[in-house]
Every structure is written in structure tokens, then in C-alpha cells.
Design an enzyme around this catalytic site. Structure first.
Site, PDB file in Angstrom:
ATOM      1  N   GLU A 131       0.854  -1.188   0.000  1.00 54.65           N
ATOM      2  CA  GLU A 131       0.000   0.000   0.000  1.00 54.65           C
ATOM      3  C   GLU A 131       0.890   1.238   0.000  1.00 54.65           C
ATOM      4  OE1 GLU A 131      -4.182  -1.420   1.870  1.00 54.65           O
ATOM      5  OE2 GLU A 131      -2.665  -0.935   3.345  1.00 54.65           O
ATOM      6  N   HIS A 251      -9.635   9.357   2.693  1.00 60.71           N
ATOM      7  CA  HIS A 251      -9.239   8.289   1.768  1.00 60.71           C
ATOM      8  C   HIS A 251      -9.597   8.731   0.366  1.00 60.71           C
ATOM      9  CE1 HIS A 251      -8.682   4.379  -0.050  1.00 60.71           C
ATOM     10  NE2 HIS A 251      -8.273   3.889   1.107  1.00 60.71           N
ATOM     11  N   HIS A 356     -11.842   9.157   6.597  1.00 63.81           N
ATOM     12  CA  HIS A 356     -11.557   7.723   6.761  1.00 63.81           C
ATOM     13  C   HIS A 356     -10.963   7.405   8.124  1.00 63.81           C
ATOM     14  CE1 HIS A 356     -10.594   3.686   5.427  1.00 63.81           C
ATOM     15  NE2 HIS A 356      -9.297   3.853   5.665  1.00 63.81           N
ATOM     16  N   ARG A 391      -1.473   8.963   8.693  1.00 66.84           N
ATOM     17  CA  ARG A 391      -1.258   7.557   9.058  1.00 66.84           C
ATOM     18  C   ARG A 391      -0.808   6.732   7.858  1.00 66.84           C
ATOM     19  NH1 ARG A 391      -4.844   3.094   8.665  1.00 66.84           N
ATOM     20  NH2 ARG A 391      -6.162   4.588   7.594  1.00 66.84           N
TER      21      ARG A 391
HETATM   22  C1  SIN Z   1      -7.469   0.607   2.470  1.00 71.70           C
HETATM   23  O1  SIN Z   1      -7.640  -0.602   2.383  1.00 71.70           O
HETATM   24  O2  SIN Z   1      -7.272   1.342   1.509  1.00 71.70           O
HETATM   25  C2  SIN Z   1      -7.535   1.240   3.822  1.00 71.70           C
HETATM   26  C3  SIN Z   1      -6.457   0.721   4.651  1.00 71.70           C
HETATM   27  C4  SIN Z   1      -6.239   1.664   5.780  1.00 71.70           C
HETATM   28  O3  SIN Z   1      -6.931   2.650   5.881  1.00 71.70           O
HETATM   29  O4  SIN Z   1      -5.309   1.421   6.534  1.00 71.70           O
END
Ligand code: SIN
Length: 552
Positions: A131, A251, A356, A391
Site C-alpha cells: 500500500e 481516503h 476515513h 497515518r
Molecule cells: C485501504 O484498504 O485502503 C484502507 C487501509 C487503511 O486505511 O489502513
């Protein structure tokens, strides 16, 4: 320029000031943080208060990505801590980042012990996702994008099978009971019981707040409606220090299909190569950041916001990178899309930034202790110093379990182990607690959420934040009879006030009137209700009045 004064650092917690009071350890909130802490406290008697039936009200249940932990070949806890510190834009507490990264792999093993079926390959190695802003593939997952649901199902089963854990479903806490400067219990209401003045008091030997985030304060959010920020308000009213409330994470890829809360299209899709395109068909992220779609979340959220503001709808294009594997690899997002009439293997997914995660929260030390005797906080509602201004993806579930274990260890030795009979004391307060009727509460909530998204959202300005504060204060004055609403408004005011005072842009906090990061402001914010009350929330508010204190 002189270093900022450390006026409001978290006060050193001195331990209980007297003998532990009667009652269980009471945990408010039943997401991952609350349930994991309860399990770690067993066999100590614990009462968990859940606003909804277990699993239904918690953001953790909806988490798609997974848990970040340095468990892959070539990875290390030092690299994980370094990525966390880098993502946090200058104000992560490095001690906390290291301890969380170091304890992560053990907590993953704990979750395996509770029966969480993490994805493994044929040789038994974890299958890891990548990610944004992670230098390694590091996100431990379950059935692709079902980590949150799978973890919660395993923990709910473990909690139900643990005799020392008592679960009280269908109650919300609306206040802390404080006697002689010590938190001694909580006041509960039925969410549905408006205006009848009836409360239940629960005495507690220790109170742990684990209520999650603040998404319900915003018009567009990926959080369940129970993420109301009420514990921030309860703690602040009792005198607790609140840290970094201005730092809210948006998000970039909530599915924009008119659904509230907005379903999430996980960042792992971009980790697999999905791209963001605008209505003119072009990718726009590479022109903004060389990391493209995997730039830090705040950068991508602002880019999407700007495209939308310029009148160009934005889409996530998963067709080439994932295509026909979509349903198998990302079953949760697949389901969300199909319910919205989208086939993501063939169609573009319309997206928009949505609230988010709240990086700020009730200030805690590295054992989850707040500045109030008898009160701990864990999970999203806490601000431990891990997340800074932004974060790192999938660090939230990790923080919940690392600090859940730490809170349990901290409390365990302080308390007697016998359950005491006085569980819930029903109480009637004549004439008090009269809530607004449902229709006027809903109307006020709509206004609150639109104020927060418009003025305290992805982009903020001094003028907008002052407008927000004035409107929130007026709404608050008009809602003083409704404790649930008052709590939400107080949480909103804390966020807006700290955002007004932070005259720079950093991580998730972006000010159009201060678009650059100011190195002199590379420190956390600590604020109390007394600080907030000392301010005039109108245009007369002294703009330098709120303290920011160095972290450590
Ligand atoms: C996501 O799956 O994009 C969110 C993961 C997160 O917010 O840590």
C-alpha cells in the site's frame, strides 16, 4: 525563534490515587481495539459496552487492506518504523513507531492464535499486499480484502467463549463519572431512548475508551454511523488532554455512488496497479508525484479533490491491472460495486475523497494511559503519537492490537480479580437528559456534517474554519439538551479549533492560506476543553492562542 512552550504536554500519569474502585474493567467500544483488549485482560472481569450488536457498529469490521507488520522476507521492523515516521510528516513520535513495529509480529501471532485465517502461500509464508508509502510489501491480509471482517469474526467468537467478558449490547456511553479527579464509571443511554431522562450507571475499576473515529461528523465518510467522536468529548469534558485533533485522514478512493457511508475501494487495488483517471480519460497522478497512485494518501486525496473541484469526475481504473480476477481477489469491493451497478472488471469506478481515519484523539502514553486517573484509551480514539499528521496505510489495526495488549498489561496488576455484583445501576434523572426529538437531531446532524465537510475537510482556510467554529458553536448552543449531539459538536469544535490554529499545511491538514509546511511547527498539538473554552469561537478568536507543544 524560540522553541514552542510545552504548556500542554500529556501530564504524567501517576497510577491510581487510591484503592481500585468497585466494578469490572469497563471497555466502551467493541471494535478490534476493544475486543482485543478485553481478551488480553482475561480472566480479569471485563464489561464491554457495544452500541450495536457485536460486529455491526465497528469500523474494524469494514477494514479491507489488512494489518501492516514486518513479517516478510527482506523486511525489518526498522524499515516499517522508518516508513511510519516518514508518512507522518514530521510529527510521529519515533519511540512509539519503533515499539509498534517491533511488537507487530507478536501480535499477528496472537491473532493467529485467536483463529484469524491470514492468507498464506503453499510454503506457509504470509501473502502480503503493498500500500501507499510502504517501502515493502507488508500488509497481512485475509481472502484478499476481507481482513477486517475475518479478524472481527474470530475475535467475536473468542469473546463469546470467554466467561470473564460480559458484553452489554445496545448501549452508548454519553458521559464519564468522575469523583475526586478519578474516572469511576460511565453513564449509559439506549441510543433509541430519546428524551426520557433514564440512564444506566456502570461503576468501573478502570475505564477504557475504544470507540473508534469521527467519520459521522463528516458528510462523506467510509466509517459506520457509530463513529461519532463522542469519547473525545466525554474525555475532554472530564479534563483529559486531546492530541492532534486537526489531523484527519481522507481516503482518496471512496466509491462515489451516492451511498452513505461511502463504501471503500481499498488502496491495495492501486498497489496491484489500478490507476486514477479523470473524465477526460487521462492519468493525472504522475504529473503531481513521481510515486503516482501510490503517493502518500493525503497527496492522492488532494489531487482527486482538485480534479472534482475543477469539474472533472474521477475514476479508479482496475480493468487492465485486475480485470477478470477482481471478484476473487477483492470480493468486498466487488460486492460494493455490484450493488452500485458497476462491474469493476469492465467499468470505471467513480471515486471521491471521504473521511476515513482520525489521527488525533485522546492523548495517551505508551501504555494507553490518558491524562486522567482511571482512564485509558486505545485504537482510533487514542492519539499515541504513532500516526503524526498522516497515518501509514494499515497501521491502524496494528496500533489497535499493540496498544490493546499494552493497556491490558498495564491494568492487570492494578486490580482485584473478583467480579463484583453491582453491574448496571438504572437511574432516572427527572427532567434531565431530555434529548431533541429525532427529526431535529437528524436535521442538526445534517448541518454538522455539511459544515465539517465544507470547511474542515480536505482543504481548509482560516476564513472557512472561523465560519465553521461560529456555526458549530451556534448549533451547540441550540442543542444543549441533547447529550449525543452535544458530544459530536464538541468533538467537531476541537478538530476545527486545532485546524484553525495550525497555520501551515502538513500531512492530512491542508490550508489554502498556508499551503507550505512550516518546520517551526513540527510538533504535536495538545488541547484541553479549558483551552477551547478560553477561545472566542467567532472571528474574535485570538488566532495564536492555542498551544502547540513539542512531542516526546
Ligand atoms: C485501504 O484498504 O485502503 C484502507 C487501509 C487503511 O486505511 O489502513
Amino acid at each position: 525563534m524560540a522553541a514552542p512552550k510545552k504548556r500542554h504536554a500529556v501530564r504524567e500519569f501517576q497510577g491510581f490515587t487510591g484503592e481500585p474502585g468497585p466494578g469490572d474493567v469497563v471497555i466502551i467500544g467493541a471494535g478490534l481495539a476493544g475486543l482485543f483488549t478485553a481478551l488480553k485482560l482475561a480472566p480479569l472481569p471485563v464489561t464491554v459496552i457495544a452500541a450495536a450488536p457485536l460486529g455491526e457498529g465497528a469500523s474494524s469490521m469494514w477494514a479491507q487492506g489488512g494489518i501492516a507488520a514486518a513479517v516478510g522476507e527482506g523486511d525489518s521492523t526498522a524499515k516499517h518504523a522508518a516508513d511510519t515516521i516518514e508518512a507522518g510528516a514530521g510529527i510521529v513520535d519515533p519511540k512509539v513507531a519503533h515499539l509498534v513495529a517491533e511488537e507487530g509480529p507478536d501480535r499477528i501471532r496472537d491473532l493467529l492464535g485467536y483463529g484469524v485465517p491470514f492468507d498464506r502461500d503453499l510454503e506457509g509464508h504470509y501473502v502480503l499486499s503493498k500500500e501507499a508509502a510502504h517501502s515493502e510489501k507488508r500488509v497481512v491480509r485475509v481472502s484478499g480484502d476481507k481482513a477486517g471482517a475475518a479478524i472481527m469474526q474470530a475475535l467475536i467468537a473468542a469473546v463469546r467463549a470467554t466467561p470473564s467478558i460480559r458484553v452489554l449490547e445496545g448501549y452508548e456511553a454519553d458521559d464519564l463519572i468522575v469523583t475526586n479527579n478519578r474516572v469511576e464509571g460511565v453513564r449509559l443511554i439506549r441510543p433509541t431512548a430519546l428524551g426520557n431522562g433514564r440512564y444506566a450507571f456502570v461503576p468501573a475499576s478502570a475505564v477504557i475508551l475504544a470507540t473508534g473515529g469521527v467519520g459521522a461528523l463528516f458528510a462523506l465518510t467510509t466509517n459506520p454511523p457509530y463513529a461519532k467522536g463522542e469519547a473525545l468529548a466525554m474525555a475532554a469534558r472530564a479534563g483529559a488532554v486531546i492530541a492532534d485533533p486537526e489531523f484527519v485522514q481522507f481516503h482518496p478512493t471512496a466509491i462515489d455512488a451516492g451511498i452513505d457511508p461511502a463504501p471503500l475501494a481499498t488502496e491495495a487495488l492501486r498497489g496491484e496497479g489500478a490507476t486514477l483517471v479523470n473524465s477526460e480519460g487521462g492519468r493525472f497522478m504522475l504529473a503531481i508525484d513521481p510515486r503516482g497512485e501510490l503517493a502518500p494518501r493525503d497527496v492522492v486525496a488532494r489531487a482527486v479533490y482538485n480534479e472534482l473541484n475543477a469539474g472533472r469526475p474521477v475514476y479508479l481504473d482496475c480493468r487492465a491491472a485486475i480485470g477478470e480476477h477482481f471478484e476473487k481477489e477483492f470480493p468486498t469491493v466487488w460486492g460494493h460495486c455490484r450493488r452500485a451497478g458497476i462491474d469493476p472488471s469492465k467499468d470505471l469506478i467513480p471515486v471521491a475523497p471521504a473521511e476515513h481515519y482520525h489521527m488525533g484523539g485522546i492523548a495517551t502514553d505508551s501504555n494507553g494511559r490518558t491524562s486522567l486517573t482511571g482512564l485509558w484509551a486505545v485504537g482510533e480514539v487514542a492519539s499515541t503519537g504513532l500516526h503524526g499528521a498522516n497515518r501509514l496505510a494499515s497501521n491502524s489495526l496494528l496500533e489497535a492490537v499493540v496498544f490493546g495488549a499494552r493497556v491490558a498489561n498495564d491494568i492487570r496488576d492494578l486490580l482485584p480479580h473478583d467480579r463484583i455484583g453491582n453491574f448496571v445501576i438504572p437511574h432516572r434523572i427527572p427532567g434531565s437528559g431530555r434529548a431533541a426529538d429525532t427529526a431535529s437531531r437528524q436535521e442538526a446532524l445534517k448541518t454538522l456534517r455539511s459544515i465539517m465537510t465544507k470547511y474542515v475537510g480536505v482543504q481548509r482556510s482560516g476564513t472557512g474554519l472561523k465560519t465553521a467554529l461560529a456555526k458549530l458553536t451556534a448549533l451547540s448552543d441550540a442543542s444543549s439538551n441533547d447529550r449525543v449531539l452535544s458530544n459530536m459538536l464538541l468533538a467537531a469544535r476541537l478538530i476545527a479549533a486545532a485546524a484553525l490554529m495550525r497555520k501551515e499545511s502538513r500531512g492530512g491538514h491542508y490550508r489554502t492560506d498556508y499551503p507550505h509546511t512550516n518546520p517551526l511547527l513540527a510538533h504535536r498539538t495538545f488541547i484541553t476543553l479549558a483551552d477551547l473554552d478560553a477561545l472566542d469561537e467567532t472571528t474574535k478568536m485570538p488566532t495564536d492562542a492555542l498551544p502547540v507543544a513539542a512531542c516526546s
